[in-house]
Write a protein that holds these residues in place. Structure first.
Motif, PDB file in Angstrom:
ATOM      1  N   VAL A 290      -0.566 -11.234 -13.216  1.00 46.55           N
ATOM      2  CA  VAL A 290      -1.954 -11.663 -13.046  1.00 46.55           C
ATOM      3  C   VAL A 290      -2.669 -10.528 -12.334  1.00 46.55           C
ATOM      4  O   VAL A 290      -2.491 -10.328 -11.132  1.00 46.55           O
ATOM      5  N   TRP A 291      -3.449  -9.765 -13.075  1.00 42.54           N
ATOM      6  CA  TRP A 291      -4.112  -8.589 -12.513  1.00 42.54           C
ATOM      7  C   TRP A 291      -5.307  -9.003 -11.657  1.00 42.54           C
ATOM      8  O   TRP A 291      -5.817 -10.121 -11.807  1.00 42.54           O
ATOM      9  N   GLU A 314     -13.512   1.440  -9.604  1.00 40.60           N
ATOM     10  CA  GLU A 314     -12.644   2.606  -9.761  1.00 40.60           C
ATOM     11  C   GLU A 314     -11.302   2.429  -9.063  1.00 40.60           C
ATOM     12  O   GLU A 314     -10.250   2.702  -9.645  1.00 40.60           O
ATOM     13  N   ASP A 315     -11.319   1.943  -7.801  1.00 37.30           N
ATOM     14  CA  ASP A 315     -10.064   1.787  -7.052  1.00 37.30           C
ATOM     15  C   ASP A 315      -9.142   0.769  -7.713  1.00 37.30           C
ATOM     16  O   ASP A 315      -7.939   1.005  -7.870  1.00 37.30           O
ATOM     17  N   VAL A 316      -9.696  -0.377  -8.083  1.00 38.63           N
ATOM     18  CA  VAL A 316      -8.895  -1.431  -8.685  1.00 38.63           C
ATOM     19  C   VAL A 316      -8.280  -0.973 -10.003  1.00 38.63           C
ATOM     20  O   VAL A 316      -7.086  -1.142 -10.255  1.00 38.63           O
ATOM     21  N   VAL A 354      -1.068  -9.490  -8.457  1.00 38.41           N
ATOM     22  CA  VAL A 354      -1.296  -8.162  -7.904  1.00 38.41           C
ATOM     23  C   VAL A 354      -2.597  -8.167  -7.119  1.00 38.41           C
ATOM     24  O   VAL A 354      -3.608  -8.714  -7.581  1.00 38.41           O
ATOM     25  N   GLU A 355      -2.583  -7.591  -5.916  1.00 39.94           N
ATOM     26  CA  GLU A 355      -3.792  -7.393  -5.141  1.00 39.94           C
ATOM     27  C   GLU A 355      -3.877  -5.929  -4.731  1.00 39.94           C
ATOM     28  O   GLU A 355      -2.850  -5.286  -4.457  1.00 39.94           O
ATOM     29  N   LYS A 370       3.461 -12.335  -4.878  1.00 36.47           N
ATOM     30  CA  LYS A 370       2.289 -11.458  -4.842  1.00 36.47           C
ATOM     31  C   LYS A 370       2.683 -10.055  -4.386  1.00 36.47           C
ATOM     32  O   LYS A 370       3.376  -9.882  -3.376  1.00 36.47           O
ATOM     33  N   LEU A 371       2.249  -9.045  -5.135  1.00 37.06           N
ATOM     34  CA  LEU A 371       2.470  -7.642  -4.786  1.00 37.06           C
ATOM     35  C   LEU A 371       1.150  -7.049  -4.329  1.00 37.06           C
ATOM     36  O   LEU A 371       0.133  -7.143  -5.030  1.00 37.06           O
ATOM     37  N   ARG A 372       1.148  -6.431  -3.142  1.00 33.21           N
ATOM     38  CA  ARG A 372      -0.060  -5.810  -2.592  1.00 33.21           C
ATOM     39  C   ARG A 372       0.096  -4.297  -2.620  1.00 33.21           C
ATOM     40  O   ARG A 372       1.030  -3.753  -2.026  1.00 33.21           O
TER      41      ARG A 372
END
Length: 401
Positions: A290-291, A314-316, A354-355, A370-372
């Motif tokens: 889940v982006w 841009e960062d995301v 993903v965050e 959740k992956l940060r």
């Protein structure tokens, strides 16, 4: 062979109908496990505790000691604790079940039978058979293995991949005469050579004569050599491991999953998949992700409450793209480590979030799957370096705050 069923499993068998009729075998297994756990929810909970500050040998001994107990209701509520790590909740449970199955596949780090690493199963992938070690048998290690497999299945953990079809056939009541044994099921290379020679036309060596005589078989000759090849192979793979397979079955039965496996034979490949089927592929992981859906970066602080701040597209997009590139090009081992770091075990979850965050290194909230990922990376090389460094140490902790 003993096909008895524990009393608690009989109750489940009588009380459930949906797991018998649902078409999907994975769903049948999930329904059965949930109902069995629900029926036992008021029992005294089992506590699986491992101290990650101890050396690997002591950790492995803790796992074996937990499962090497008789008269345990394995469908009781489970509480897992990693001493030396602040992580709690379902992520720890997933980590424990994943570690248990990994140990069954790779071996335990203690000396039982003259080896630094004790392997319960031996052989090549998809043709694993129980070890013929008498020390393992006398220490009930195959019952331990069966309990580990059934317990992981009950808690929706990883399955045990790569077991020989011949062993699976005997494990679930198949006859010796119809056992689908092949030369690849034999881990002893000398016996393999003898079987191959007997099955061919090559000249018979004296060592083959001695091997046949040592196993109370007639001396090979031109008329009986092919039949002897079959007998040698069956003896090496099944007859020598008969007691081990019986003990493995006993351990599985004790966990309460036996009625499901007997009445729904299509669930057996779910419990014992081919190793190739159990492999995690890039596409399998990408399909579960889940982006980030908003252009928000979460700022992490150990001393202050989290607060949101708007972040540019841009960062995301850049950091999300780096993760996608990593997954598409990672090795099988790296993919397994990534998923285990992310959610606590190598089996991908249906939704893996993903965050993009303001942080120094990647972290994981395994309980929330959740992956940060830090937003600061401007080059894929440094992103990959940091991510690899973190996932390489998943066994010593979760990378959580």
């Amino acid at each position: 062979m003993d096909g008895s069923v524990p009393a608690d499993s009989e109750e489940v068998e009588e009380g459930i109908t949906e797991w018998r009729t649902v078409s999907d075998p994975k769903q049948a297994g999930w329904i059965f496990s949930q109902e069995l756990l629900r029926k036992n929810k008021d029992l005294k909970r089992l506590c699986l505790s491992v101290d990650i500050r101890q050396d690997i040998r002591e950790q492995d001994q803790a796992f074996v000691a937990f499962y090497n107990r008789d008269t345990v209701q394995w469908a009781s509520p489970l509480y897992c604790k990693l001493q030396g790590d602040v992580a709690t909740g379902s992520g720890v449970d997933r980590h424990m079940m994943s570690t248990v199955i990994f140990k069954l596949m790779s071996g335990f780090h203690f000396n039982l039978g003259g080896a630094a690493v004790t392997r319960i199963f031996e052989g090549e992938p998809d043709h694993l058979i129980p070890s013929v070690s008498d020390d393992l048998l006398s220490n009930d290690m195959f019952a331990v293995a069966g309990r580990m497999m059934g317990h992981s299945f009950l808690h929706h953990g990883p399955s045990f991949p790569g077991l020989s079809p011949a062993v699976i056939h005997i494990l679930f009541g198949g006859s010796m005469e119809t056992t689908p044994v092949t030369v690849r099921d034999c881990p002893d290379l000398d016996i393999r050579d003898a079987v191959t020679t007997l099955d061919g036309e090559s000249e018979l060596k004296e060592s083959i004569h001695q091997l046949c005589l040592s196993w109370n078989l007639p001396a090979p000759n031109a008329t009986n050599r092919k039949r002897l090849a079959e007998k040698l192979l069956l003896h090496a793979v099944i007859e020598q491991t008969w007691s081990q397979i019986n003990q493995l079955r006993k351990g599985l039965q004790e966990t309460g999953v036996w009625p499901l496996l007997i009445h729904r034979r299509d669930v057996i490949p779910v419990l014992f998949p081919r190793e190739s089927d159990a492999q995690v592929t890039p596409q399998v992981i990408l399909d579960c992700i889940v982006w980030p859906s908003s252009l928000t970066v979460i700022f992490e602080s150990y001393d202050e409450e989290e607060e949101d701040e708007e972040c540019g597209t841009e960062d995301v997009c850049r950091v999300s793209g780096y993760l996608k590139t990593f997954i598409e090009n990672a090795s099988a081992a790296e993919l397994r480590s990534l998923v285990k770091f992310w959610i606590g075990w190598e089996l991908p979850a249906r939704e893996m979030k993903v965050e993009i965050v303001e942080a120094t290194f990647p972290t994981a909230l395994t309980c929330f799957e959740k992956l940060r990922l830090p937003r600061h990376h401007r080059a894929y090389a440094t992103f990959r370096q940091d991510l690899c460094a973190c996932i390489a140490h998943h066994s010593s902790g979760f990378g959580c705050r």
